[in-house]
Design an enzyme around this catalytic site. Structure first.
Site, short mmCIF file in Angstrom:
data_model
loop_
_atom_site.label_atom_id
_atom_site.label_comp_id
_atom_site.label_asym_id
_atom_site.label_seq_id
_atom_site.Cartn_x
_atom_site.Cartn_y
_atom_site.Cartn_z
N HIS A 12 37.58 34.25 44.23
CA HIS A 12 36.68 35.20 43.57
C HIS A 12 35.59 35.55 44.58
O HIS A 12 34.98 34.66 45.17
CB HIS A 12 36.06 34.54 42.33
CG HIS A 12 35.40 35.50 41.40
ND1 HIS A 12 34.29 36.22 41.75
CD2 HIS A 12 35.71 35.87 40.13
CE1 HIS A 12 33.93 36.98 40.73
NE2 HIS A 12 34.77 36.79 39.73
N ARG A 15 29.06 43.33 39.21
CA ARG A 15 29.38 44.52 40.01
C ARG A 15 29.84 45.66 39.11
O ARG A 15 29.61 46.83 39.40
CB ARG A 15 30.43 44.18 41.08
CG ARG A 15 29.80 43.48 42.29
CD ARG A 15 30.84 42.98 43.28
NE ARG A 15 31.60 41.88 42.70
CZ ARG A 15 32.92 41.73 42.78
NH1 ARG A 15 33.64 42.61 43.44
NH2 ARG A 15 33.52 40.70 42.24
#
Ligand code: MEZ
Length: 555
Positions: free
Chosen positions: A326, A346
């Protein structure tokens, strides 16, 4: 609180923020996404999977001769915890329709649906019910429910993200069942985030062409898992939960069909035998093997146990050469190194920036590409920020989210993350977080079809322990969907199968044969698997687990 020496870099991030905000607000791309060639190049050079020593040939078992992730091959070339000759399988301690191995989301979903299909099940879980990665997912679950979206678009995104290696029938099942899963979970009690009109709130994830990420603030996994657990606990007459009792070997019958398992009680050190007409493995992934030395976002129990027992019984594995990192694991404060900083950050507009305050990559590339770009920025470009212990990280500019979405958005949408950092005197509404890729997901697993069947009759596998749905790179939010879709499917198909199967004589011959294969291949190892607990488990507890091979008692 960030150390004084980081202040200069933090000031640079603050100085470039307004300009980055104007660009993001204008709707123009904040940074150009990479071309296919650029992606290939950065992956080849920087992704941990692409290093020559990352993979090696496995010497025994159904995937013999194939290249697997080195640590996985080591784990599979191991001894069983049990001495097969000690077990009398003619008098099992428990009998049931379905043995479900693993008490996370996939296992619970399977038990609930099996019950609806008239089957009784036993859940064997290594820790407590719900102690699983399912509980820890933050950002959300993908499902195509909006008018501008469709399961077909979801399918195309998932296939593209997976490097076109996904098994089509699994992606089809995943994406077509998606809208139904949203509804099913809501009916069970999940409170999804909605807008003021009551419509589902959706966001983008890396590699998605439409906004389809459904969330419950930043504790989506906890809400779903607790809902599923409640449903399981509501039916003790049909679902028995055995906690701290991992399954350490499968049992087959004389026709090679799966017929239950051997369970090991971690507290009393006793073994128990379970005879089951069908068996479902839902043990999750292997993050706690810390592949290539990486930190992990994973739960303490994520040690790949289901892979080992399935492999020894003859189940074929798929894509066990591919690991997901990740992009945004926490790297500072170091007490929480590896912890997940959700991709939803994000999705909501947060940007990764280097020590000069520069955005250097499109913020929502697929995870493998985004992670590789972070590693490149730190190692090749030397633009990472050094932590007090000498690790490197990238700023994840969260204050930008407050500018884009309005003041108070972080506290409302990311309450757990906000609180987590406040503990360390970092207010993420005002200062960015420091991140680096962290081992997050096992892309491959036991090969299944859309009914979750394996090549062993009566053995079903769901969730992260299975392989094929995500190809060689899973997109965000598809794992929460995966364990629900395939957990439900496994529950249904295993229950139907259990109604018709007539088991023969039970046997552990496959375990014995595997030991012989180790000998014949001259593999010398003192490894015992399933691993059960990570290698840094306190010495006294760990020692007990390792010696159990010899000292465990039969009930
Ligand atoms: O699917 C995931 O891995 C997920 C939802 C993680 C996250 O970034 O929140």
């Amino acid at each position: 609180m960030y150390p004084e020496y980081m202040k200069e870099s933090l000031n640079k991030v603050a100085q470039t923020r307004n300009k980055r905000f104007e660009l993001a607000k204008s709707g123009k791309p904040v940074y150009p996404p990479m071309s296919a060639e650029e992606r290939e190049k950065v992956l080849n050079k920087f992704h941990p999977d692409y290093k020559p020593e990352a993979r090696r040939k496995i010497r025994i078992g159904p995937n013999k001769g194939e290249h697997l992730t080195t640590e996985v091959a080591d784990m599979l070339e191991s001894h069983s915890r049990i001495k097969t000759e000690l077990f009398d399988l003619t008098r099992p301690d428990y009998e049931t329709d379905i043995l479900i191995i693993g008490g996370g989301g996939g296992g619970c979903a399977a038990a609930i649906i099996a019950k609806q299909n008239g089957a009784k099940s036993i859940i064997s879980t290594k820790l407590r019910l719900g102690d699983a990665n399912s509980m820890m997912s933050q950002g959300g679950m993908q499902a195509a429910v909006k008018p501008q979206d469709s399961p077909t678009l979801h399918y195309l995104d998932a296939i593209g993200g997976g490097h076109f290696d996904n098994k089509p029938e699994l992606v089809r099942a995943l994406t077509e069942d998606g809208p139904d899963i949203v509804k099913w979970l809501e009916e069970l009690g999940v409170v999804w985030d909605k807008d003021e009109e009551g419509s589902m709130q959706v966001l983008h994830g890396g590699g998605t062409s439409r906004k389809r990420m459904h969330s419950c603030r930043d504790y989506t996994g906890a809400i779903i898992m607790r809902t599923l657990m409640d449903e399981v606990r509501n039916h003790p007459d049909k679902i028995t939960v055995l906690e701290f009792m991992p399954t350490v070997e499968l049992v087959l019958d004389n026709k090679g069909r799966c017929a239950g398992g051997i369970l090991y009680n971690l507290e009393t050190e006793e073994y128990f035998t379970v005879k089951a007409k069908a068996t479902i493995i839902a043990t999750g992934g292997y993050g706690r093997l810390h592949i290539r030395g990486y930190d992990t976002t994973n739960h303490y129990g994520a040690t790949g146990d289901g892979l080992v027992i399935a492999y020894r019984a003859g189940a074929k594995l798929l894509y066990m050469d591919s690991v997901q990192y990740h992009p945004t694991g926490s790297i500072f404060p170091e007490q929480i190194a590896g912890f997940l900083i959700t991709e939803k950050i994000r999705g909501a507009g947060g940007q990764p920036v280097n020590k000069h305050g520069e955005l250097f990559v499109f913020p929502r590339e697929p995870r493998d590409v985004e992670s590789s770009a972070f590693i490149k920025e730190c190692l090749e470009k030397k633009n990472g920020i050094e932590t007090p212990s000498g690790r490197l990280g990238i700023w994840l500019d969260s204050p930008l989210i407050e500018m884009l979405q309005g003041e108070g958005y972080i506290n409302k949408q990311f309450p757990a993350m906000h609180r987590q950092f406040i503990r360390y005197e970092i207010d993420i509404t005002k200062e960015p977080m420091l991140v680096y890729p962290s081992l997050h997901y096992q892309n491959g697993g036991v090969e299944i079809n859309a009914k979750c069947e394996t090549n062993i009759p009566g053995l079903y596998v769901v969730g992260e322990a299975s392989g094929g749905a995500h190809g060689r790179n899973r997109l965000m939010g598809n794992s929460v969907l995966d364990y629900n879709v395939f957990g439900r499917r496994a529950g249904e198909y295993a229950a139907k199968y259990a109604k018709s199967v007539k088991l023969g004589r039970l046997s552990l011959k496959h375990v014995h044969n595997y030991e012989n294969e180790l000998k014949k291949t001259k593999i010398k190892t003192d490894r015992i698997a399933p691993v059960l607990l990570p290698f840094y488990t306190p010495e006294d507890v760990r020692k007990r687990q390792l010696t159990a091979h010899y000292e465990g008692t039969l009930r």
